[in-house]
Scaffold this active site. Structure first.
Site, PDB file in Angstrom:
ATOM      1  N   ASP A 242      30.378  -3.436 -26.042  1.00 27.96           N
ATOM      2  CA  ASP A 242      29.904  -2.227 -26.452  1.00 27.96           C
ATOM      3  C   ASP A 242      28.214  -2.104 -26.277  1.00 27.96           C
ATOM      4  O   ASP A 242      27.802  -1.139 -25.979  1.00 27.96           O
ATOM      5  CB  ASP A 242      30.309  -1.896 -27.912  1.00 27.96           C
ATOM      6  CG  ASP A 242      32.002  -1.607 -28.005  1.00 27.96           C
ATOM      7  OD1 ASP A 242      32.507  -1.592 -27.065  1.00 27.96           O
ATOM      8  OD2 ASP A 242      32.399  -1.467 -29.295  1.00 27.96           O
TER       9      ASP A 242
ATOM     10  N   HIS B 295      32.938  -1.367 -18.668  1.00 34.38           N
ATOM     11  CA  HIS B 295      33.231  -1.481 -20.073  1.00 34.38           C
ATOM     12  C   HIS B 295      34.630  -1.682 -20.100  1.00 34.38           C
ATOM     13  O   HIS B 295      35.292  -2.542 -20.994  1.00 34.38           O
ATOM     14  CB  HIS B 295      32.786  -0.202 -20.734  1.00 34.38           C
ATOM     15  CG  HIS B 295      33.008  -0.201 -22.322  1.00 34.38           C
ATOM     16  ND1 HIS B 295      33.986   0.491 -22.915  1.00 34.38           N
ATOM     17  CD2 HIS B 295      32.328  -0.841 -23.363  1.00 34.38           C
ATOM     18  CE1 HIS B 295      34.023   0.442 -24.274  1.00 34.38           C
ATOM     19  NE2 HIS B 295      33.014  -0.560 -24.451  1.00 34.38           N
TER      20      HIS B 295
END
Length: 145
Positions: free
Chosen positions: A119, A73
């Site tokens: 996300d 991420h």
């Protein structure tokens, strides 16, 4: 005008000027929290101080699959920043949640879509990864080299 009213008006104006310098709350992180809840089982606060990469910053070797989700991420956000004036932590986006399915709906290639895709991938990764309580709140200086 009454001098007392003038002083109150002046105080309000000065307060508003000072408030203009306060950074905005990150709406993207709020959306990310909602994505995590849509896709997974843990509360988002369970990830804030997890492993070497979940939460602010990140160094060393990820401790497990969940920590690798956070590292990925972080790298995804780094790549999103390369697209012009894209600031992932403050970029809002459009998505739909049909538990546990998440769909990003902004235009492909846009900053909003890139951040949403980051996300979304992380939320799905979190949901699939085992949660090891021993990796929560670790000392990053000793465990993340």
């Amino acid at each position: 005008m009454n001098p007392a009213h003038l002083l109150v008006l002046l105080a309000v104006c000065v307060s508003l000027l000072g408030a203009a310098n306060i950074p905005p709350q990150s709406l993207n992180l709020y959306q990310f929290k909602n994505m995590i809840q849509c896709a997974g089982t843990q509360l988002c606060v369970a990830y804030v101080k997890y492993g070497c990469y979940c939460g602010p910053g990140g160094t060393g070797t990820p401790l497990d699959q969940l920590d690798r989700c956070c590292q990925t991420h972080d790298h995804c956000y780094d790549n999103a920043k390369k697209f012009g004036n894209c600031i992932p932590y403050f970029k809002t986006y459009e998505y739909t949640c049909n538990k546990p399915d998440l769909t990003c709906t902004d235009a492909k290639g846009s900053c909003a879509r890139n951040v949403c895709d980051c996300d979304r991938a992380a939320a799905i990764c979190f949901a699939a990864a085992p949660y090891n309580l021993a990796n929560f709140g670790i000392n990053k200086e000793t465990h993340c080299q």
